[in-house]
Design a protein around this motif. Structure first.
Motif, PDB file in Angstrom:
ATOM      1  N   CYS A 133       0.811  -1.215   0.000  1.00 48.50           N
ATOM      2  CA  CYS A 133       0.000   0.000   0.000  1.00 48.50           C
ATOM      3  C   CYS A 133       0.848   1.270   0.000  1.00 48.50           C
ATOM      4  O   CYS A 133       0.444   2.296  -0.545  1.00 48.50           O
ATOM      5  N   LYS A 134       2.011   1.227   0.635  1.00 46.56           N
ATOM      6  CA  LYS A 134       2.924   2.370   0.666  1.00 46.56           C
ATOM      7  C   LYS A 134       4.327   1.870   0.372  1.00 46.56           C
ATOM      8  O   LYS A 134       4.678   0.751   0.724  1.00 46.56           O
ATOM      9  N   THR A 135       5.134   2.731  -0.249  1.00 46.89           N
ATOM     10  CA  THR A 135       6.466   2.327  -0.698  1.00 46.89           C
ATOM     11  C   THR A 135       7.546   3.051   0.086  1.00 46.89           C
ATOM     12  O   THR A 135       7.482   4.266   0.277  1.00 46.89           O
ATOM     13  N   ILE A 136       8.543   2.280   0.504  1.00 45.58           N
ATOM     14  CA  ILE A 136       9.738   2.831   1.148  1.00 45.58           C
ATOM     15  C   ILE A 136      10.928   2.480   0.267  1.00 45.58           C
ATOM     16  O   ILE A 136      11.138   1.303  -0.066  1.00 45.58           O
ATOM     17  N   VAL A 137      11.694   3.478  -0.123  1.00 41.90           N
ATOM     18  CA  VAL A 137      12.904   3.274  -0.908  1.00 41.90           C
ATOM     19  C   VAL A 137      14.100   3.447   0.021  1.00 41.90           C
ATOM     20  O   VAL A 137      14.251   4.490   0.658  1.00 41.90           O
ATOM     21  N   PHE A 138      14.929   2.419   0.110  1.00 37.16           N
ATOM     22  CA  PHE A 138      16.066   2.417   1.022  1.00 37.16           C
ATOM     23  C   PHE A 138      17.371   2.601   0.245  1.00 37.16           C
ATOM     24  O   PHE A 138      17.635   1.886  -0.726  1.00 37.16           O
ATOM     25  N   ILE A 139      18.206   3.538   0.727  1.00 31.78           N
ATOM     26  CA  ILE A 139      19.555   3.720   0.183  1.00 31.78           C
ATOM     27  C   ILE A 139      20.540   3.366   1.296  1.00 31.78           C
ATOM     28  O   ILE A 139      20.546   3.991   2.360  1.00 31.78           O
ATOM     29  N   HIS A 140      21.362   2.382   1.039  1.00 32.23           N
ATOM     30  CA  HIS A 140      22.260   1.863   2.071  1.00 32.23           C
ATOM     31  C   HIS A 140      23.452   2.785   2.319  1.00 32.23           C
ATOM     32  O   HIS A 140      23.776   3.673   1.519  1.00 32.23           O
ATOM     33  N   GLY A 141      24.115   2.535   3.430  1.00 33.44           N
ATOM     34  CA  GLY A 141      25.323   3.265   3.767  1.00 33.44           C
ATOM     35  C   GLY A 141      26.573   2.592   3.218  1.00 33.44           C
ATOM     36  O   GLY A 141      26.547   1.464   2.736  1.00 33.44           O
ATOM     37  N   LEU A 146       7.934   5.154  -9.570  1.00 32.07           N
ATOM     38  CA  LEU A 146       7.683   5.339  -8.141  1.00 32.07           C
ATOM     39  C   LEU A 146       7.218   6.764  -7.852  1.00 32.07           C
ATOM     40  O   LEU A 146       7.775   7.734  -8.372  1.00 32.07           O
ATOM     41  N   GLU A 147       6.223   6.883  -6.999  1.00 29.52           N
ATOM     42  CA  GLU A 147       5.734   8.185  -6.571  1.00 29.52           C
ATOM     43  C   GLU A 147       5.149   8.066  -5.175  1.00 29.52           C
ATOM     44  O   GLU A 147       4.802   6.980  -4.733  1.00 29.52           O
ATOM     45  N   ASP A 148       5.082   9.206  -4.480  1.00 29.73           N
ATOM     46  CA  ASP A 148       4.536   9.256  -3.121  1.00 29.73           C
ATOM     47  C   ASP A 148       5.251   8.267  -2.202  1.00 29.73           C
ATOM     48  O   ASP A 148       4.638   7.581  -1.392  1.00 29.73           O
ATOM     49  N   VAL A 149       6.582   8.199  -2.321  1.00 27.08           N
ATOM     50  CA  VAL A 149       7.356   7.245  -1.532  1.00 27.08           C
ATOM     51  C   VAL A 149       7.973   7.927  -0.313  1.00 27.08           C
ATOM     52  O   VAL A 149       8.137   9.150  -0.274  1.00 27.08           O
ATOM     53  N   THR A 150       8.317   7.109   0.663  1.00 26.72           N
ATOM     54  CA  THR A 150       9.207   7.536   1.741  1.00 26.72           C
ATOM     55  C   THR A 150      10.614   7.140   1.326  1.00 26.72           C
ATOM     56  O   THR A 150      10.879   5.965   1.067  1.00 26.72           O
ATOM     57  N   LEU A 151      11.514   8.111   1.229  1.00 28.86           N
ATOM     58  CA  LEU A 151      12.899   7.852   0.861  1.00 28.86           C
ATOM     59  C   LEU A 151      13.727   7.803   2.133  1.00 28.86           C
ATOM     60  O   LEU A 151      13.739   8.759   2.912  1.00 28.86           O
ATOM     61  N   GLY A 152      14.386   6.672   2.363  1.00 31.96           N
ATOM     62  CA  GLY A 152      15.189   6.503   3.569  1.00 31.96           C
ATOM     63  C   GLY A 152      16.634   6.209   3.228  1.00 31.96           C
ATOM     64  O   GLY A 152      16.920   5.398   2.342  1.00 31.96           O
ATOM     65  N   GLY A 153      17.560   6.868   3.924  1.00 33.39           N
ATOM     66  CA  GLY A 153      18.971   6.637   3.656  1.00 33.39           C
ATOM     67  C   GLY A 153      19.779   6.544   4.921  1.00 33.39           C
ATOM     68  O   GLY A 153      19.579   7.326   5.856  1.00 33.39           O
ATOM     69  N   HIS A 154      20.690   5.571   4.966  1.00 34.75           N
ATOM     70  CA  HIS A 154      21.576   5.403   6.109  1.00 34.75           C
ATOM     71  C   HIS A 154      22.962   5.934   5.787  1.00 34.75           C
ATOM     72  O   HIS A 154      23.527   5.622   4.730  1.00 34.75           O
ATOM     73  N   SER A 155      23.518   6.758   6.675  1.00 34.64           N
ATOM     74  CA  SER A 155      24.897   7.228   6.579  1.00 34.64           C
ATOM     75  C   SER A 155      25.139   7.938   5.245  1.00 34.64           C
ATOM     76  O   SER A 155      24.485   8.934   4.948  1.00 34.64           O
ATOM     77  N   VAL A 157       8.944  11.873  -4.021  1.00 32.91           N
ATOM     78  CA  VAL A 157       9.119  11.642  -2.585  1.00 32.91           C
ATOM     79  C   VAL A 157       8.141  12.502  -1.792  1.00 32.91           C
ATOM     80  O   VAL A 157       8.065  13.717  -1.984  1.00 32.91           O
ATOM     81  N   SER A 158       7.403  11.865  -0.884  1.00 29.71           N
ATOM     82  CA  SER A 158       6.479  12.607  -0.023  1.00 29.71           C
ATOM     83  C   SER A 158       6.997  12.740   1.402  1.00 29.71           C
ATOM     84  O   SER A 158       6.563  13.625   2.143  1.00 29.71           O
ATOM     85  N   LYS A 159       7.930  11.833   1.797  1.00 27.56           N
ATOM     86  CA  LYS A 159       8.539  11.903   3.115  1.00 27.56           C
ATOM     87  C   LYS A 159       9.996  11.449   3.012  1.00 27.56           C
ATOM     88  O   LYS A 159      10.338  10.613   2.171  1.00 27.56           O
ATOM     89  N   LEU A 160      10.832  12.003   3.904  1.00 28.80           N
ATOM     90  CA  LEU A 160      12.253  11.677   3.929  1.00 28.80           C
ATOM     91  C   LEU A 160      12.624  11.170   5.315  1.00 28.80           C
ATOM     92  O   LEU A 160      12.190  11.733   6.330  1.00 28.80           O
TER      93      LEU A 160
END
Length: 271
Positions: free
Chosen positions: A23-31, A89-98, A116-119
C-alpha cells in the motif's frame, strides 16, 4: 523480486523489490560500504505491515555494476532518479543510512524531491562527515584519509576496523562476519572513491534548506562515525523535521535498537 535498471550506458543498478503490491512504498539507500542487504531486518518486517520495500544497491556496491567513475553525490543522486523513473515510483518515503542519507539529501535538493512525499535519515553523513573550519563536529579529515589509504592497501583490515566502530550493542561473531562480507562485495575503487567524496563534498549544507517534505531524523547518541551533532545540524537545517535520539545506539542504530528503529519509521510513514 530482484532486477537491474540502467542508469547510464553500461551501468546497471541492482534493485530488490519486496511486496510490489504494498500500500505504501519505502525506498532504502544503504550506507557505505554495504548494500541493500543491510536492511534485512526491515525487509523481514515491513511487508508484513503491507509496505512495499525497494532496496537499491548504489553503483560500485552490492550486486550493482562497478564502473571506474561516477562516485560523487551528484551522480549517485542522479542514479536514484533513474530508478525512480524506471519503476514509476511516486509518493514514496525515501530513507537513507549514513552516506545513503547524504545521497538522499542531495537527491531531494538536486531533483526537487521527485516522487518523494517523506524523507527519513538514519545516522546520515550530512551536512559534513568531516570537521571543517566552520563545522567542527565531524571526524578529523585525517581519519578519512587513513580509511582511504587502508582501503587501497588492506581493505579487509579496514573493513574489520570499521565494523568495530559501527555497533554500540553486542553483536555475535557470525553477525560481524555477515556484515564484513557485505563490505567485501563492493569494489575497492568504489569504496575509496565514495570515502574521498566525504572530503570534497560541501554542498550538503545548502541542500538541507531545499528539503520541503516531512523529515524524520534517527541518530544514535554513541555514533562514532557520524557524530550526534550532525543530527542536530540536520534538524536545524531542515524545515518540518523531527529528531529522535537513540540513547543506546551507535552508527548501526537499525541493529542496535532494531525494534525502536522499525517502530519509529512505521509511525512516521503512517502519520
Amino acid at each position: 523480486m530482484g532486477y537491474y535498471i540502467s542508469v547510464q550506458p553500461n551501468v546497471n543498478l541492482y534493485v530488490e523489490d519486496v511486496n510490489p503490491q504494498g500500500c505504501k512504498t519505502i525506498v532504502f539507500i544503504h550506507g557505505w560500504p554495504a548494500s541493500h542487504r543491510m536492511f534485512e531486518y526491515q525487509f523481514n518486517q515491513f511487508p508484513c505491515r503491507g509496505y512495499r520495500c525497494v532496496g537499491i544497491d548504489v553503483r560500485g556496491f552490492g550486486n550493482s555494476d562497478k564502473p571506474w567513475e561516477g562516485y560523487d553525490y551528484d551522480r549517485l543522486a542522479d542514479d536514484i532518479r533513474c530508478v525512480m523513473e524506471a519503476m514509476g515510483l511516486e509518493d514514496v518515503t525515501l530513507g537513507g543510512h549514513s552516506t545513503g542519507g547524504a545521497i538522499a539529501i542531495r537527491y531531494m535538493a538536486r531533483h526537487k524531491g521527485y516522487g518523494v512525499s517523506k524523507l527519513a535519515l538514519f545516522a546520515a553523513a550530512a551536512p559534513s562527515l568531516i570537521q571543517r573550519p566552520y563545522f567542527p563536529y565531524g571526524l578529523p579529515a585525517e581519519a578519512v584519509e587513513n580509511i582511504i589509504q587502508e582501503t587501497l592497501t588492506d581493505r579487509p583490515k579496514m573493513l574489520r576496523g570499521f565494523s568495530e566502530m559501527f555497533f554500540f550493542q553486542y553483536i555475535t561473531q557470525p553477525f560481524s562476519d555477515w556484515f564484513f562480507q557485505m563490505g567485501l562485495q563492493a569494489a575497492g575503487w568504489a569504496t575509496a572513491a565514495v570515502a574521498n567524496s566525504w572530503l570534497d563534498e560541501e554542498k550538503l549544507f545548502s541542500d538541507l534548506a531545499e528539503i520541503h517534505v516531512p523529515t524524520l531524523i534517527l541518530h544514535g547518541h554513541h555514533d562514532r562515525v557520524c557524530l550526534f551533532p550532525l543530527a542536530i545540524a540536520q534538524n536545524e537545517g531542515i524545515r518540518n523535521s523531527r529528531l529522535v535520539p537513540f540513547k543506546y545506539s551507535g552508527h548501526g542504530l537499525l541493529y542496535d535498537q532494531r525494534d525502536k528503529f522499525n517502530q519509529e519509521l512505521i509511525e512516521f510513514i503512517e502519520a
